[in-house]
Design an enzyme around this catalytic site. Structure first.
Site, PDB file in Angstrom:
ATOM      1  N   GLY A  75      34.739-107.143  58.695  1.00 31.72           N
ATOM      2  CA  GLY A  75      34.771-106.056  57.738  1.00 31.72           C
ATOM      3  C   GLY A  75      33.811-106.313  56.605  1.00 31.72           C
ATOM      4  CG  ASP A 104      43.822-101.174  52.563  1.00 33.22           C
ATOM      5  OD1 ASP A 104      43.700 -99.930  52.603  1.00 33.22           O
ATOM      6  OD2 ASP A 104      42.966-101.949  53.026  1.00 33.22           O
ATOM      7  CB  VAL A 143      39.743-111.981  61.449  1.00 27.01           C
ATOM      8  CG1 VAL A 143      40.948-112.740  62.000  1.00 27.01           C
ATOM      9  CG2 VAL A 143      40.067-111.399  60.083  1.00 27.01           C
ATOM     10  CG  MET A 179      35.923-107.432  51.145  1.00 31.34           C
ATOM     11  SD  MET A 179      37.532-107.255  50.345  1.00 31.34           S
ATOM     12  CE  MET A 179      37.516-108.696  49.287  1.00 31.34           C
ATOM     13  CE  LYS A 227      41.137-111.497  54.712  1.00 37.43           C
ATOM     14  NZ  LYS A 227      42.272-110.820  54.053  1.00 37.43           N
TER      15      LYS A 227
END
Length: 308
Positions: free
Chosen positions: A21, A139, A26, A23, A41
């Protein structure tokens, strides 16, 4: 992100990329000390080098590690080095709900209504527990809900599947700690609550209930309640617009299920379910009232609506 496949960080041998993603990424890794698979992560370097981000990342790890629930992905460890910021998590064998929805759409299949209600009730169980620990997720969306198959149901009245909530990365401890900057959107635009869209500093668990209501609307109708592309869209539509009634989109949807969705999506927090536990209970009551005819009518009516 560097190519880390085959490399080892601490005692974790990296085997495969599971997802990436904005940021970080994983990975599937093997804990060589405990001989078990884990999800690793790893944050992108531009974030890992920022002291403020490191502090917020540590908050995420600490908030998540406090949560011990069968419907929440477990946190095993946290590591901060000069090169990497990592969180070691339970590896869940399965798909995210988002990937599962896309897989069904590609096969031109729909999710059974009983399965949708079962999954959302389990997520509500997880959120109720987290809220009691003082943690708001912030989220909730299909990509943050993992689905795995069980050999047998965990409850006699449910299907042999388990939903697990992951990524409490936007969580904010109600009792304090480092908070997100005011005025910054924290969440995903189509799923955020009206109070999130306003960047309210006083979010509570009822914000997660709204977001989960959006997911339920999507599963029940095959589409999101609002077409949202920009932060301005999010504010205007979540705050002021009424979504189409679910039964207008899917006429086969039982009225009891529509009523649950409408209550979860109330604009004012005081008009929603006040706890995730009460939301879960309402979902299970609606499920228990389903007949084979209800599910058949829903499935037939839903064939033309691909969930996205």
């Amino acid at each position: 992100m560097d190519n880390l496949i085959g490399k080892q960080i601490d005692q974790y041998q990296i085997e495969a990329l599971l997802g990436e993603g904005g940021m970080g990424a994983v990975y599937l890794a093997q804990d060589v000390n405990l001989a078990r698979p884990v999800a690793l992560k790893i944050m992108h370097r531009q974030y890992a080098s920022q002291p403020e981000f490191q502090e917020r990342f540590l908050q995420e790890a600490q908030a998540s590690a406090r949560l011990n629930h069968p419907n929440i992905v477990a946190i095993y460890n946290f590591s901060s080095t000069q090169s990497y910021l990592t969180i070691v998590m339970e590896y869940v064998r399965g798909l995210s709900l988002g990937a599962y929805i896309k897989q069904l759409a590609q096969r031109r299949q729909v999710m059974e209504l009983s399965e949708s209600l079962n999954i959302i009730a389990q997520v509500a169980d997880a959120l109720g527990y987290a809220h009691r620990q003082g943690v708001v997720h912030r989220d909730i969306k299909p990509d943050n809900i993992m689905i795995t198959q069980l050999e047998q149901p965990s409850r006699p009245d449910e299907l042999p599947i388990r939903a697990k909530v992951t990524d409490f990365g936007l969580a904010k401890l109600l009792e304090g700690g480092i908070e997100t900057q005011s005025g910054t959107f924290m969440g995903t635009l189509p799923y955020m609550s009206p109070e999130q869209a306003l960047a309210s500093a006083s979010l509570d668990g009822r914000s997660d209930i709204y977001s989960l209501g959006v997911v339920l609307y999507q599963l029940a109708t095959g589409r999101l309640p609002f077409d949202i592309k920009t932060p301005t869209d999010a504010v205007m539509k979540h705050m002021h617009e009424t979504p189409p009634l679910p039964r207008h989109i899917q006429p086969g949807l039982p009225m009891a299920v529509q009523n649950v969705i409408i209550k979860a999506l109330a604009k004012q927090p005081e008009d929603r379910y006040q706890t995730a536990e009460s939301f879960a209970a309402a979902l299970r009551r609606a499920t228990s009232g389903l007949t084979e005819k209800d599910v058949t009518i829903f499935a037939t009516a839903a064939e033309e609506e691909m969930v996205s």
